[in-house]
Scaffold this motif. Structure first.
Motif, PDB file in Angstrom:
ATOM      1  N   ALA A  58      -7.271  13.259 -11.309  1.00  0.00           N
ATOM      2  CA  ALA A  58      -6.659  11.937 -11.171  1.00  0.00           C
ATOM      3  C   ALA A  58      -6.436  11.596  -9.705  1.00  0.00           C
ATOM      4  CB  ALA A  58      -5.336  11.891 -11.944  1.00  0.00           C
ATOM      5  N   PHE A  59      -6.002  12.565  -8.938  1.00  0.00           N
ATOM      6  CA  PHE A  59      -5.717  12.327  -7.520  1.00  0.00           C
ATOM      7  C   PHE A  59      -6.988  11.966  -6.765  1.00  0.00           C
ATOM      8  CE2 PHE A  59      -4.826  13.665  -3.161  1.00  0.00           C
ATOM      9  CZ  PHE A  59      -3.600  13.067  -2.933  1.00  0.00           C
ATOM     10  N   PHE A  60      -8.059  12.727  -6.980  1.00  0.00           N
ATOM     11  CA  PHE A  60      -9.293  12.485  -6.246  1.00  0.00           C
ATOM     12  C   PHE A  60      -9.925  11.150  -6.632  1.00  0.00           C
ATOM     13  CE2 PHE A  60      -9.842  17.349  -5.908  1.00  0.00           C
ATOM     14  CZ  PHE A  60      -9.080  17.364  -4.749  1.00  0.00           C
ATOM     15  N   MET A  61      -9.963  10.852  -7.935  1.00  0.00           N
ATOM     16  CA  MET A  61     -10.630   9.626  -8.373  1.00  0.00           C
ATOM     17  C   MET A  61      -9.859   8.384  -7.918  1.00  0.00           C
ATOM     18  SD  MET A  61     -12.358  10.427 -12.059  1.00  0.00           S
ATOM     19  CE  MET A  61     -13.532   9.112 -11.786  1.00  0.00           C
ATOM     20  N   THR A  62      -8.545   8.440  -7.973  1.00  0.00           N
ATOM     21  CA  THR A  62      -7.788   7.279  -7.491  1.00  0.00           C
ATOM     22  C   THR A  62      -7.822   7.185  -5.972  1.00  0.00           C
ATOM     23  OG1 THR A  62      -5.755   8.609  -7.621  1.00  0.00           O
ATOM     24  CG2 THR A  62      -6.269   7.185  -9.483  1.00  0.00           C
ATOM     25  N   ARG A  63      -8.030   8.299  -5.273  1.00  0.00           N
ATOM     26  CA  ARG A  63      -8.146   8.232  -3.811  1.00  0.00           C
ATOM     27  C   ARG A  63      -9.401   7.470  -3.395  1.00  0.00           C
ATOM     28  NH1 ARG A  63      -4.072  10.028  -4.656  1.00  0.00           N
ATOM     29  NH2 ARG A  63      -3.727   7.808  -4.552  1.00  0.00           N
ATOM     30  N   ILE A  64     -10.446   7.518  -4.194  1.00  0.00           N
ATOM     31  CA  ILE A  64     -11.640   6.730  -3.894  1.00  0.00           C
ATOM     32  C   ILE A  64     -11.283   5.248  -3.870  1.00  0.00           C
ATOM     33  CG2 ILE A  64     -13.949   6.097  -4.709  1.00  0.00           C
ATOM     34  CD1 ILE A  64     -14.128   8.879  -5.982  1.00  0.00           C
ATOM     35  N   GLY A  65     -10.563   4.818  -4.893  1.00  0.00           N
ATOM     36  CA  GLY A  65     -10.134   3.426  -4.935  1.00  0.00           C
ATOM     37  C   GLY A  65      -9.161   3.088  -3.822  1.00  0.00           C
ATOM     38  N   ASP A  66      -8.273   4.018  -3.477  1.00  0.00           N
ATOM     39  CA  ASP A  66      -7.313   3.752  -2.404  1.00  0.00           C
ATOM     40  C   ASP A  66      -8.023   3.558  -1.070  1.00  0.00           C
ATOM     41  OD1 ASP A  66      -5.509   4.144  -4.395  1.00  0.00           O
ATOM     42  OD2 ASP A  66      -4.794   6.084  -3.686  1.00  0.00           O
ATOM     43  N   THR A  67      -9.067   4.330  -0.837  1.00  0.00           N
ATOM     44  CA  THR A  67      -9.840   4.161   0.394  1.00  0.00           C
ATOM     45  C   THR A  67     -10.511   2.789   0.430  1.00  0.00           C
ATOM     46  OG1 THR A  67     -10.259   6.550   0.428  1.00  0.00           O
ATOM     47  CG2 THR A  67     -11.663   5.163   1.808  1.00  0.00           C
TER      48      THR A  67
ATOM     49  N   PHE B 298       0.827  -1.209   0.000  1.00  0.00           N
ATOM     50  CA  PHE B 298       0.000   0.000   0.000  1.00  0.00           C
ATOM     51  C   PHE B 298       0.861   1.259   0.000  1.00  0.00           C
ATOM     52  CE2 PHE B 298      -2.863   3.133   2.005  1.00  0.00           C
ATOM     53  CZ  PHE B 298      -3.942   3.016   1.133  1.00  0.00           C
ATOM     54  N   ILE B 299       2.052   1.190   0.607  1.00  0.00           N
ATOM     55  CA  ILE B 299       2.970   2.340   0.561  1.00  0.00           C
ATOM     56  C   ILE B 299       3.378   2.615  -0.889  1.00  0.00           C
ATOM     57  CG2 ILE B 299       5.239   3.168   1.258  1.00  0.00           C
ATOM     58  CD1 ILE B 299       4.959   1.525   3.787  1.00  0.00           C
ATOM     59  N   GLY B 300       3.780   1.561  -1.610  1.00  0.00           N
ATOM     60  CA  GLY B 300       4.117   1.752  -3.021  1.00  0.00           C
ATOM     61  C   GLY B 300       2.929   2.205  -3.832  1.00  0.00           C
ATOM     62  N   TRP B 301       1.750   1.683  -3.501  1.00  0.00           N
ATOM     63  CA  TRP B 301       0.510   2.059  -4.184  1.00  0.00           C
ATOM     64  C   TRP B 301       0.260   3.551  -4.057  1.00  0.00           C
ATOM     65  CZ3 TRP B 301      -2.897  -1.408  -6.660  1.00  0.00           C
ATOM     66  CH2 TRP B 301      -4.163  -0.909  -6.974  1.00  0.00           C
ATOM     67  N   GLU B 302       0.414   4.080  -2.853  1.00  0.00           N
ATOM     68  CA  GLU B 302       0.219   5.514  -2.634  1.00  0.00           C
ATOM     69  C   GLU B 302       1.359   6.323  -3.242  1.00  0.00           C
ATOM     70  OE1 GLU B 302      -2.480   7.197  -1.014  1.00  0.00           O
ATOM     71  OE2 GLU B 302      -3.243   5.233  -1.590  1.00  0.00           O
ATOM     72  N   GLY B 303       2.559   5.745  -3.245  1.00  0.00           N
ATOM     73  CA  GLY B 303       3.696   6.456  -3.838  1.00  0.00           C
ATOM     74  C   GLY B 303       3.512   6.699  -5.324  1.00  0.00           C
ATOM     75  N   VAL B 304       3.041   5.695  -6.061  1.00  0.00           N
ATOM     76  CA  VAL B 304       2.844   5.903  -7.499  1.00  0.00           C
ATOM     77  C   VAL B 304       1.693   6.876  -7.751  1.00  0.00           C
ATOM     78  CG1 VAL B 304       3.808   3.671  -8.133  1.00  0.00           C
ATOM     79  CG2 VAL B 304       1.372   3.842  -7.698  1.00  0.00           C
ATOM     80  N   GLY B 305       0.708   6.888  -6.843  1.00  0.00           N
ATOM     81  CA  GLY B 305      -0.364   7.872  -6.984  1.00  0.00           C
ATOM     82  C   GLY B 305       0.129   9.285  -6.784  1.00  0.00           C
TER      83      GLY B 305
END
Length: 651
Positions: free
Chosen positions: A173-182, A143-150
């Motif tokens: 891009a940041f907001f839409m991918t944050r939905i998936g990250d949550t 998840f750290i790498g996942w957030e890093g690439v975001g």
């Protein structure tokens, strides 16, 4: 030795990123490019050495490198541990080798940009974060790498931040991918509550042993799927990726074609045992992938911006991978991920060179006749387009796409009929892919020239294009259908035993998969390749064409469903409307209370005053009647008797 190379592969691009960031403004553009390419090159060399060592060992061999214990509390632990197996080996080769070629290209492409240090700092940091994501054996470390690439994606999309459109695309891009990250984080927490750890091996072992309750398993798989769909720009999260083309072209090639958007594919392939235990989630995955590949292909067919065509093409090809994952063919999805990284990076880099030589013109209808002025770029672009379309035998895309179609045809998706319907959907997507990409080829390279071409393609940009052209054409021969040649090196590589399970596929399905892309090419030539062309632009009348042409159809829908209600809420909050409403309600309550009290006081005063008056008047009347005179009393008695007799007589 190999346990030392694992962290070294991550450390090299990370160190290059730190050096470039700290020396911003002190190093020349050539030095910055050299440091960045050197860091990624060392990572690629480490990846090749690791792959060689792993392949020389037993088929199920795994390399671990534990760095430190991160978290340990009662019932839960998390470690920073890197693991190399056959799946992660494929990914680190894709990330580092393709990433190195893109960095070499970018060293010349961005040489004149004043922000080149910031650019390469973010690019190398992205490579390091992607390697952490791929090599992590703990989902929390992943998840750290996942957030890093975001984060790196956000920084690179908005690299030219002077333009408000670029910063808006980065925020989107940041907001839409944050939905998936949550959603992904929720899924990881659900898994942690059952397994007591986020290590991938214990989680998969607990799943196979049936220790995870069915409801928890389905919920966790659903959350993880949402995270993967958002990161890979699938329906309903697909709108951020075309806008991400606002970043520099090497960014599009690395992050939004070859690596970051495939992180969701890798995550599901890594956890394929978990998803195999949740067939409902896999069915949703397959249907979502099928819908995405068709919708994105149709949208690409009506675009006029060269980079947006390739962006929608990426979304469509990712839909193929999700279709394969949903049908259980995760090896096919990884094979297509590998070939797609090569030919899509080639297409983006070739498009960047074309756009640069045309004075940053991106509209394909303002191009034309480039086969005469840019023959080398024409060959590279046509090679990439052929691999994307899956032209038979001569391209890598044909073999990976054929492997997906074979996996879908032979899957046990719900019912055999459902699997065959999905196979037909994939075949239709192959036709549309050939149609839209060769529409682009014929409009850009055929016909008469429309723009002024300047300069040439520098050698530092031409070498990566040549290497990617070779990979796009010949990178798929490691896996072939049995009707062509019994070559199954890729599936043997991913098989724990080293021997792939046989995949029985009718020969006519392979023939259909070969004919359909050729049919799409033929239709594209009829419509756009002949002189004069039958069709240039799509008709403007249909509303669906007007929505799909800029790709804003889903944006309009989301704007009405989500954005406008949220904006209304923000407007109400900023202007303290709720507080004003409460204050007005309080004022009305106080006013009503005062009015009620005044009314009550007036009514009580009136009643009391009237009662006193009536009492006084009654006293006067009684005093007048009780005057002490006997004859008055006798008269009142007689009158009363008469009234009583009358009442009796009347009743």
């Amino acid at each position: 030795m190999m346990s030392l190379l694992l962290p070294l592969a991550v450390l090299c691009p990370l160190a290059a990123s730190i050096i470039v960031f700290l020396s911003a403004g002190r190093l020349s553009a050539r030095a910055v490019g050299g440091v960045a390419c050197g860091g990624v090159g060392l990572a690629a060399l480490s990846a090749i050495m690791l792959a060689t060592g792993l392949l020389a060992g037993p088929p199920g061999g795994v390399v671990h490198a534990q760095l430190w214990e991160w978290v340990r509390v009662s019932g839960f632990s998390a470690d920073i541990v890197f693991t190399l197996d056959r799946i992660s080996m494929v990914m680190i080769l894709v990330v580092t080798v393709v990433g190195l070629l893109i960095h070499v290209y970018a060293a010349r492409y961005m040489a004149d940009d004043p922000g080149i240090a910031r650019f390469f700092g973010c690019m190398t940091l992205f490579v390091a974060a992607m390697l952490v994501l791929v090599l992590a054996s703990d989902l929390l470390c992943l998840f750290i790498g996942w957030e890093g690439v975001g984060l790196c994606s956000y920084l690179l999309i908005g690299f030219w931040h002077d333009d408000p459109a670029n910063t808006a695309a980065a925020r989107k891009a940041f907001f839409m991918t944050r939905i998936g990250d949550t959603a992904l984080l929720c899924g990881l927490l659900l898994l942690a509550t059952q397994a007591g750890s986020l290590r991938i091996e214990p989680i998969l072992a607990a799943t196979m042993a049936g220790l995870v309750p069915s409801f928890t398993l389905i919920a966790a798989a659903s959350f993880v799927l949402v995270g993967a769909l958002a990161k890979s720009a699938q329906i309903p999260f697909q709108t951020w990726l075309p806008d991400a083309m606002a970043g520099p072209t090497p960014t599009s090639a690395l992050i939004h074609a070859a690596t970051m958007v495939t992180a969701g594919i890798y995550l599901i392939a890594r956890l394929h045992v978990l998803f195999a235990a949740a067939p409902v989630v896999m069915a949703v995955m397959a249907v979502t992938g099928a819908l995405t590949l068709l919708v994105a292909a149709c949208t690409a067919l009506v675009q006029s911006d060269l980079k947006r065509i390739l962006a929608w093409s990426t979304i469509s090809q990712l839909g193929y991978m999700f279709l394969a994952l949903g049908c259980g063919a995760w090896q096919a999805a990884l094979f297509h991920l590998m070939t797609h990284a090569c030919f899509k990076a080639l297409l983006f880099l070739a498009a960047g060179a074309i756009i640069m030589r045309l004075g940053h013109e991106q509209d394909i209808f303002r191009m034309g006749g480039l086969r005469r002025t840019m023959p080398g770029l024409g060959v590279a672009f046509v090679a990439g387009a052929s691999a994307l379309a899956g032209l038979p035998v001569v391209t890598a895309g044909f073999y990976s796409k054929e492997m997906i179609l074979a996996g879908v045809w032979g899957s046990r998706f719900m019912t055999p009929l459902s699997a065959h319907v999905l196979w037909a959907t994939g075949l239709l997507g192959a036709f549309l892919t050939a149609l839209y990409i060769f529409r682009c080829v014929f409009i850009v390279f055929a016909g008469e020239g429309k723009g002024a071409v300047s300069g040439g393609t520098p050698r530092l940009m031409a070498v990566p294009l040549a290497c990617l052209t070779f990979l796009a054409l010949f990178g798929g021969i490691i896996e072939m259908p049995d009707v062509i040649a019994p070559v199954h090196l890729f599936t043997a590589l991913l098989s724990p035993s080293g021997h792939p399970s046989p995949m029985h596929e009718p020969g006519w399905t392979v023939l259909a998969g070969a004919i359909v892309p050729l049919a799409g090419l033929a239709v594209a030539w009829v419509l756009w390749g002949r002189t004069p062309a039958v069709m240039r632009e799509m008709p403007q009348q249909a509303a669906i064409i007007r929505l799909a042409r800029p790709g804003h159809g889903m944006d309009v829908l989301y704007d009405h469903i989500f954005v406008q209600p949220l904006r209304l809420l923000v407007w109400l909050t900023r202007r303290d409307v709720p507080d004003r409403l409460v204050a007005q309600a309080g004022w009305l309550t106080r006013s009503a209370s005062i009015a009620l009290a005044k009314t009550r006081k007036d009514i009580l005063d009136t009643v009391a005053r009237r009662t006193a008056i009536m009492t006084a008047e009654g006293s006067l009347l009684l005093g007048w009647m009780q005057n002490g005179r006997v004859r008055w009393y006798a008269g009142w008695v007689a009158g009363g008797l008469c009234v009583a007799l009358a009442v009796v007589m009347l009743s």
